[in-house]
Design a protein around this motif. Structure first.
Motif, mmCIF file in Angstrom:
data_model
loop_
_atom_site.group_PDB
_atom_site.id
_atom_site.type_symbol
_atom_site.label_atom_id
_atom_site.label_comp_id
_atom_site.label_asym_id
_atom_site.label_seq_id
_atom_site.Cartn_x
_atom_site.Cartn_y
_atom_site.Cartn_z
ATOM 1 N N TYR A 237 0.973 -1.204 0.750
ATOM 2 C CA TYR A 237 -0.222 0.108 -0.104
ATOM 3 C C TYR A 237 0.721 1.112 0.060
ATOM 4 C CZ TYR A 237 -3.474 -2.812 1.436
ATOM 5 O OH TYR A 237 -4.610 -4.155 1.270
ATOM 6 N N MET A 238 0.961 2.505 -0.954
ATOM 7 C CA MET A 238 0.771 3.849 -0.577
ATOM 8 C C MET A 238 0.983 4.380 0.781
ATOM 9 S SD MET A 238 1.294 7.220 -3.070
ATOM 10 C CE MET A 238 -0.403 7.263 -2.378
ATOM 11 N N THR A 239 1.934 4.535 0.971
ATOM 12 C CA THR A 239 1.956 4.981 2.795
ATOM 13 C C THR A 239 3.203 6.274 2.802
ATOM 14 O OG1 THR A 239 4.032 4.171 3.619
ATOM 15 C CG2 THR A 239 1.855 2.401 3.514
ATOM 16 N N GLY A 240 2.381 7.044 4.183
ATOM 17 C CA GLY A 240 3.743 8.039 4.027
ATOM 18 C C GLY A 240 4.833 7.539 4.407
ATOM 19 N N HIS A 241 5.815 8.398 3.927
ATOM 20 C CA HIS A 241 7.441 7.756 4.648
ATOM 21 C C HIS A 241 8.672 9.103 4.843
ATOM 22 C CE1 HIS A 241 10.207 3.978 5.576
ATOM 23 N NE2 HIS A 241 9.139 4.211 6.077
ATOM 24 N N ASP A 242 9.444 8.793 5.778
ATOM 25 C CA ASP A 242 10.614 9.935 6.063
ATOM 26 C C ASP A 242 10.996 10.783 4.811
ATOM 27 O OD1 ASP A 242 9.648 8.362 8.492
ATOM 28 O OD2 ASP A 242 11.944 8.997 9.002
ATOM 29 N N GLU A 243 11.691 9.162 3.885
ATOM 30 C CA GLU A 243 12.214 10.331 3.186
ATOM 31 C C GLU A 243 12.136 11.044 1.623
ATOM 32 O OE1 GLU A 243 12.028 5.547 3.194
ATOM 33 O OE2 GLU A 243 11.593 6.604 3.904
ATOM 34 N N ILE A 244 10.387 10.594 1.870
ATOM 35 C CA ILE A 244 9.672 11.100 0.867
ATOM 36 C C ILE A 244 9.863 12.516 0.989
ATOM 37 C CG2 ILE A 244 7.206 11.874 -0.360
ATOM 38 C CD1 ILE A 244 7.143 9.063 0.497
ATOM 39 N N HIS A 245 10.180 13.388 2.324
ATOM 40 C CA HIS A 245 9.655 14.704 3.211
ATOM 41 C C HIS A 245 11.318 15.212 2.496
ATOM 42 C CE1 HIS A 245 6.622 14.729 5.055
ATOM 43 N NE2 HIS A 245 6.560 13.255 4.942
ATOM 44 N N SER A 246 12.348 14.543 2.021
ATOM 45 C CA SER A 246 13.633 14.581 2.063
ATOM 46 C C SER A 246 14.328 14.586 0.138
ATOM 47 C CB SER A 246 15.226 14.189 2.165
ATOM 48 O OG SER A 246 15.217 13.005 2.351
ATOM 49 N N LEU A 247 13.995 13.586 -0.467
ATOM 50 C CA LEU A 247 13.365 13.140 -2.037
ATOM 51 C C LEU A 247 12.898 14.519 -2.651
ATOM 52 C CD1 LEU A 247 13.960 9.753 -1.677
ATOM 53 C CD2 LEU A 247 15.828 10.567 -2.324
ATOM 54 N N SER A 248 11.941 15.071 -2.251
ATOM 55 C CA SER A 248 11.446 15.624 -3.104
ATOM 56 C C SER A 248 12.202 16.595 -2.786
ATOM 57 C CB SER A 248 9.848 15.499 -2.172
ATOM 58 O OG SER A 248 9.468 16.084 -0.701
ATOM 59 N N ALA A 249 12.645 17.408 -2.494
ATOM 60 C CA ALA A 249 13.280 18.219 -1.746
ATOM 61 C C ALA A 249 14.049 18.204 -3.421
ATOM 62 C CB ALA A 249 13.885 18.650 -0.935
ATOM 63 N N ARG A 250 15.337 17.482 -3.103
ATOM 64 C CA ARG A 250 16.373 17.083 -3.867
ATOM 65 C C ARG A 250 15.939 17.005 -5.466
ATOM 66 N NH1 ARG A 250 21.877 15.964 -3.865
ATOM 67 N NH2 ARG A 250 22.626 15.354 -5.775
ATOM 68 N N TYR A 251 14.705 15.874 -5.773
ATOM 69 C CA TYR A 251 13.848 15.671 -7.242
ATOM 70 C C TYR A 251 12.592 15.871 -7.466
ATOM 71 C CZ TYR A 251 17.509 11.983 -6.179
ATOM 72 O OH TYR A 251 18.993 11.419 -6.439
ATOM 73 N N PRO A 252 12.237 17.896 -6.888
ATOM 74 C CA PRO A 252 11.311 18.117 -7.689
ATOM 75 C C PRO A 252 10.194 17.685 -8.267
ATOM 76 C CG PRO A 252 12.992 19.764 -7.872
ATOM 77 C CD PRO A 252 13.723 18.894 -7.470
ATOM 78 N N LYS A 253 10.969 17.553 -9.386
ATOM 79 C CA LYS A 253 10.186 16.980 -10.924
ATOM 80 C C LYS A 253 10.010 15.618 -11.258
ATOM 81 C CE LYS A 253 12.909 20.744 -13.661
ATOM 82 N NZ LYS A 253 13.034 21.645 -14.815
ATOM 83 N N ALA A 254 10.367 15.100 -10.278
ATOM 84 C CA ALA A 254 10.006 13.558 -10.366
ATOM 85 C C ALA A 254 8.678 13.572 -9.129
ATOM 86 C CB ALA A 254 11.122 12.685 -9.824
ATOM 87 N N ASP A 255 8.374 12.117 -9.061
ATOM 88 C CA ASP A 255 6.510 11.798 -8.407
ATOM 89 C C ASP A 255 7.909 10.623 -7.558
ATOM 90 O OD1 ASP A 255 5.048 12.683 -9.562
ATOM 91 O OD2 ASP A 255 4.407 11.455 -11.024
ATOM 92 N N VAL A 256 7.167 10.939 -6.815
ATOM 93 C CA VAL A 256 8.455 10.502 -5.026
ATOM 94 C C VAL A 256 6.900 9.608 -4.114
ATOM 95 C CG1 VAL A 256 9.878 10.163 -3.512
ATOM 96 C CG2 VAL A 256 10.061 11.746 -5.024
ATOM 97 N N ARG A 257 7.830 7.740 -3.863
ATOM 98 C CA ARG A 257 6.053 7.751 -3.311
ATOM 99 C C ARG A 257 6.722 6.610 -2.585
ATOM 100 N NH1 ARG A 257 3.367 7.772 -8.856
ATOM 101 N NH2 ARG A 257 5.439 6.645 -9.398
#
Length: 415
Positions: A237-257
């Motif tokens: 299942y798709m869940t929230g998780h720590d790494e989404i909060h930092s990876l989204s800053a480095r890869y703002p044009k990518a979908d991060v799940r």
């Protein structure tokens, strides 16, 4: 130069870290373990000695009692044992306190999870911006290295994303992190790590980064079946998780799940507990007038995760499916690790989930000790060169494997 290490925490992950530090104590100096319960620390020290884990047999490994929320006490212990690296494996509630002690003493800081306020669940993203990132200037002014989220997920999976960026793709359009535990512990119901932290992780809003913005869903709303190496087809299942909060800053044009595997029983039990209000972090009064926190009561009724190891069998598979473009064409790479619960227990007396979380912070500590990652500022793992980390992890028991466009590929981790 050898550096003394202080491990804060005495759970299953701390046990793994202590064993791995002991196995490398020719490169570290003294090893110290501290938590509120001295007996747990002493049991870890005994486990290390029973396994003969100390590479330098007469090296120092010692236990200490510490309330890590007490900053002056933590400062005093760091100074007493002359720790130059602190591996924070305590509850996520103590991160800011331990970081404060490291800033005051000049010790390097490593943790494996995002900071949490015990009175809040699932904070607004990017979560790191609410606590850790606000202290970047303070850390840099103190001249210390602070590596955030250096477990497996977050941690190793962040390094996998960076490796995909460095070696496999010219442009990244999506990062799907998949965490499946295909093992069995033989209990009717149990969590693989601290039940309080485990349940808190899934009771709030599910945040993902998609289409250049934060998206919200409910837990268990979005399922997906993955066909993974070794463990095969597994529901997640798709869940929230720590790494989404930092990876989204480095890869703002990518979908991060983030996708986590759950069995039907976990989903059912979780749903009932949540609907009954038993996963609440807010105190309630019993009929007798006693104040209790429902979530802490549930935790007290469940098996201790550290006691699951002897009967645990099966494997885990955790990795990143990263998609994008390479040389003008669509491309993808799956970078992953497979770990075995029995192998982990035989080596360090812990189950595979603790093993995958406990080895990486020790690898990070070794890279700080030799200067490779001693960057004198606050960073997330994806901000650092991944190859030295992944190469060291492979030699420490967590080898990385790669599939490029669906086909197994060789991996060159030469820096």
């Amino acid at each position: 130069m050898k550096k003394n290490v202080l491990i804060i925490g005495a759970g299953g992950v701390a046990q793994v870290a202590a064993h791995k530090c002991a196995q490398a104590n020719d490169r570290f100096g003294e090893i110290h373990i501290a938590s509120r319960t001295l007996a747990k620390c002493e049991a870890i020290v005994a486990s290390v000695r029973d396994k003969g884990a100390m590479k330098v047999k007469d090296g120092v490994i010692a236990a200490h009692q510490l309330d890590a929320l007490d900053v002056p006490a933590t400062v005093a212990l760091i100074r007493k044992v002359k720790a130059e690296i602190v591996i924070n494996l305590g509850s996520a509630f103590v991160n800011m306190s331990v970081m404060s002690a490291c800033i005051e003493t000049g010790a390097a800081y490593i943790d494996t999870a995002i900071h949490e306020d015990p009175l809040k669940i699932c904070e607004t993203p990017p979560w790191y911006g609410n606590y850790e990132w606000r202290r970047r200037e303070e850390v840099e002014k103190a001249g210390i290295t602070a590596i955030l989220g250096a477990g497996f997920d977050p941690g190793v999976v962040n390094a996998y994303a960076r490796l995909a960026e460095d070696d496999y793709l010219d442009e990244i359009t999506s990062i799907d992190i998949v965490d499946v535990n295909a093992g069995s512990h033989g209990k009717w119901f149990a969590t693989n790590f601290d039940p309080e932290i485990n349940f808190r992780e899934f009771t709030g809003v599910v945040y993902s980064w998609q289409n250049g913005a934060w998206q919200t869903n409910q837990m268990f709303e979005i399922p997906r079946e993955w066909d993974l190496p070794v463990v095969g087809k597994r529901p997640t299942y798709m869940t929230g998780h720590d790494e989404i909060h930092s990876l989204s800053a480095r890869y703002p044009k990518a979908d991060v799940r983030f996708w986590m595997g759950f069995g039907e029983r976990y989903v059912q039990v979780f749903t009932v507990l949540k609907n009954l209000g038993l996963l609440s972090e807010q105190p309630v009064k019993t009929a007798e007038g006693q104040s209790v926190v429902p979530l802490k009561v549930v935790k007290a009724c469940l098996p201790n995760p550290a006691e699951l190891a002897p009967e645990y069998e099966g494997k885990t598979c955790i990795g990143d499916l990263v998609k994008g473009r390479k040389d003008g064409r669509d491309a993808e790479v799956f970078i992953y690790n497979v770990a075995d619960h029995k192998d982990a227990f035989e080596e360090v007396g812990s189950q595979g989930i603790s093993y995958t979380a406990g080895v990486p912070p020790v690898a990070a500590a070794l890279l700080i000790a030799d200067g490779t990652w001693d960057v004198k500022k606050m960073v997330n793992v994806e901000d650092l060169p991944p190859k030295p980390f992944l190469d060291l992890l492979g030699r420490m028991g967590l080898p990385t494997q790669v599939k490029v466009n669906g086909e197994a590929a060789s991996l060159d981790l030469a820096a």
